[in-house]
Design an enzyme around this catalytic site. Structure first.
Site, PDB file in Angstrom:
ATOM      1  N   HIS A   1       0.929  -1.428   0.053  1.00 45.60           N
ATOM      2  CA  HIS A   1      -0.092  -0.027   0.030  1.00 45.60           C
ATOM      3  C   HIS A   1       0.950   1.419   0.097  1.00 45.60           C
ATOM      4  CE1 HIS A   1      -3.105   2.721   0.558  1.00 45.60           C
ATOM      5  NE2 HIS A   1      -3.349   2.740   1.817  1.00 45.60           N
ATOM      6  N   CYS A   2       2.315   1.227   0.022  1.00 45.12           N
ATOM      7  CA  CYS A   2       3.054   2.299   0.224  1.00 45.12           C
ATOM      8  C   CYS A   2       3.903   2.907  -1.004  1.00 45.12           C
ATOM      9  CB  CYS A   2       3.908   2.272   1.418  1.00 45.12           C
ATOM     10  SG  CYS A   2       3.139   1.952   2.959  1.00 45.12           S
ATOM     11  N   ILE A   3       5.040   1.751  -1.364  1.00 46.98           N
ATOM     12  CA  ILE A   3       6.009   2.126  -2.429  1.00 46.98           C
ATOM     13  C   ILE A   3       5.364   2.418  -3.834  1.00 46.98           C
ATOM     14  CG2 ILE A   3       8.160   1.648  -3.124  1.00 46.98           C
ATOM     15  CD1 ILE A   3       8.266   1.800  -0.127  1.00 46.98           C
TER      16      ILE A   3
ATOM     17  N   ASP B   1       2.696   5.923  -2.811  1.00 42.54           N
ATOM     18  CA  ASP B   1       2.966   7.200  -2.369  1.00 42.54           C
ATOM     19  C   ASP B   1       3.673   8.261  -3.123  1.00 42.54           C
ATOM     20  OD1 ASP B   1       1.747   5.755   0.068  1.00 42.54           O
ATOM     21  OD2 ASP B   1       3.639   5.790   0.957  1.00 42.54           O
TER      22      ASP B   1
END
Ligand SMILES: NC(=O)c1ccc[n+]([C@@H]2O[C@H](COP(=O)([O-])OP(=O)(O)OC[C@H]3O[C@@H](n4cnc5c(N)ncnc54)[C@H](O)[C@@H]3O)[C@@H](O)[C@H]2O)c1
Length: 438
Positions: free
Chosen positions: A276-278, A281
């Site tokens: 859910h991040c790299i 974001d």
């Protein structure tokens, strides 16, 4: 109450652990945080729109691998943590921590709708002296441009009547060494009173708190960290493609380079970015930068290279099949690992899903084994994880290591499989012409 009195009362309630804490969003980030606050003696209410999650919490059952059932049931039974879907209960909180998702829209623009809905609920019951902290990863300016005006529309002033800060969450699910407690916490408020209150709160729960001068700096810190990873992974993925053309083993190159004791940090190629991040974001940052007329070339390039990795893996599978005079169409391909990284069951944005999709589109029959992912929706079908020994006994035309879970028996995979494509260097001990490495 004067602004000073608001501040003193809040600080006092935090110091004496009397502060009631509400955590909105009880997922990978919110649940570990709520449990940690409760373990430190605070009275914690977890708010979520998902009744299943609040029900599981109240039954003392953990659905997040990083939170042990024993830890959770201990604080639930002690009456220090409860789950609820009743957002009106936010009125009784001294501190409200927002940990809801921040995905991208199909257009790769930020989707702040979850944050907005959560802030609407906070605004509806906002009280003087409350401290509101946003933890969801987002672009610089979200806290002071979006959240602050929504809360101030109630007629209260930030940093005077209520307190507002941003503190990025850095949790790394599955990491055995670093957890909520020992990962330093960065905190930036909309003013000094807000920063002080948020720093005091986290100081009671995490070992190290790093104060910065504003919410925007705190927001940017998180995006720097994740962009750093996305860009370096993009660089090393490109190097892997280059090495393949030049017949050089990229894994051996990285292993030797990392013996340099300074100025180098190893990153590893793989089938693509997940989680859910790299993958997400950095696009929050490039979107926001574009509003100021700035093009983030590194982010776009890394996104391009990383996003093309699943296609490259399918190309490798096709080369492997070609070596035994087979085509992707009509072949049976078995994937080991669907989660986006080892030893977790999170399939969000997982490149293995893209590989599954591409292979299916090319006419292969695809199955998978993942001890952490029992089943998967795939179009109208539900795929179920096949036990590894059964998958090997069924002799697929090609086996692919997509995720290097520790639970896999790699010796058995090498022994039982004919053709193997290894996207993670999980089979580095083995040399065989039937192993195709990334
Ligand atoms: N997962 C990670 O490793 C990680 C690490 C660092 C930062 N983050 C960031 O933290 C944030 C949360 O991520 P996550 O992985 O915990 O997400 P998640 O999907 O696991 O959990 C989010 C929870 O919020 C709930 N929710 C959504 N809207 C709500 C609302 N209006 N009111 C109450 N609850 C609501 C959902 O039901 C869900 O349970 C994101 O911004 C993410 O980028 C995640």
């Amino acid at each position: 109450m004067t602004s000073n009195a608001n501040t003193e009362r809040l600080l006092d309630r935090i110091r004496t652990r009397q502060a009631r804490i509400g955590v909105i969003g009880l997922g990978y980030v919110g649940l570990p945080l709520a449990v940690e606050f409760a373990r430190q003696g605070f009275d914690v209410s977890g708010f979520d729109v998902d009744e299943f999650k609040t029900g599981e919490i109240n039954a003392g059952r953990s659905y997040i691998p990083d939170v042990s059932p024993a830890e959770l049931s201990e604080v639930v039974q002690a009456g220090r943590l409860r789950g609820t879907t009743q957002m009106a209960d936010l009125a009784g909180m001294d501190v409200i921590d927002i940990c809801v998702p921040t995905p991208l829209r199909k257009t790769k623009d930020p989707d702040l709708s979850y944050v907005v809905r959560a802030v609407e609920a906070v605004a509806a019951t906002l009280k003087k002296g409350q401290l509101v902290i946003l933890e969801s990863t987002t672009y610089p300016g979200t806290t002071d441009e979006v959240v602050q005006p929504m809360l101030e529309s109630r007629g209260f002033r930030a940093d005077v009547d209520f307190f507002l800060a941003f503190s990025p969450e850095r949790v790394d699910p599955g990491n055995q060494k670093f957890n909520t407690r020992n990962i330093p916490k960065v905190v930036g408020g909309v003013g000094s009173a807000s920063t002080e209150a948020a720093a005091l709160l986290y100081g009671s729960t995490v070992d190290t708190v790093v104060q910065v001068s504003s919410t925007r700096v705190a927001e940017m810190v998180k995006l720097l960290e994740n962009t750093f990873r996305a860009v370096n992974i993009g660089m090393v993925n490109e190097l892997a493609l280059m090495c393949h053309k030049m017949d050089i083993d990229v894994w051996e190159v990285i292993d030797a380079a990392k013996t340099k004791p300074f100025g180098f940090m190893p990153f590893y190629p793989g089938p693509g970015l997940g989680g859910h991040c790299i993958p997400i974001d950095p696009f929050y940052l490039s979107w926001k930068a574009r509003q100021s007329g700035f093009e983030c070339r590194f982010i776009e390039l890394a996104g391009h290279v990383n996003g093309a990795m699943p296609d490259y893996v399918v190309q490798l599978i096709s080369e492997a099949l070609n070596s035994v005079r087979k085509s992707v169409r009509g072949s049976r391909v078995h994937l080991f690992g669907m989660a986006y990284k080892p030893n977790v069951g999170d399939v969000r944005e997982s490149p293995a899903l893209d590989i599954l999709e591409l292979l299916t589109r090319h006419g292969a029959a695809v199955s998978y084994t993942d001890p952490y992912v029992a089943s998967l929706a795939h179009g109208a079908e539900t795929l179920r994880s096949v036990p590894a020994d059964q998958a090997l006994a069924e002799s697929a035309d090609c086996y692919v290591v997509c995720t290097n879970h520790d639970a896999f028996d790699y010796d058995a995979i090498v022994k039982g499989a004919g053709l193997i494509v290894d996207t993670r260097n999980a089979l580095k001990k083995h040399t065989s012409p039937s192993i195709f490495r990334l």
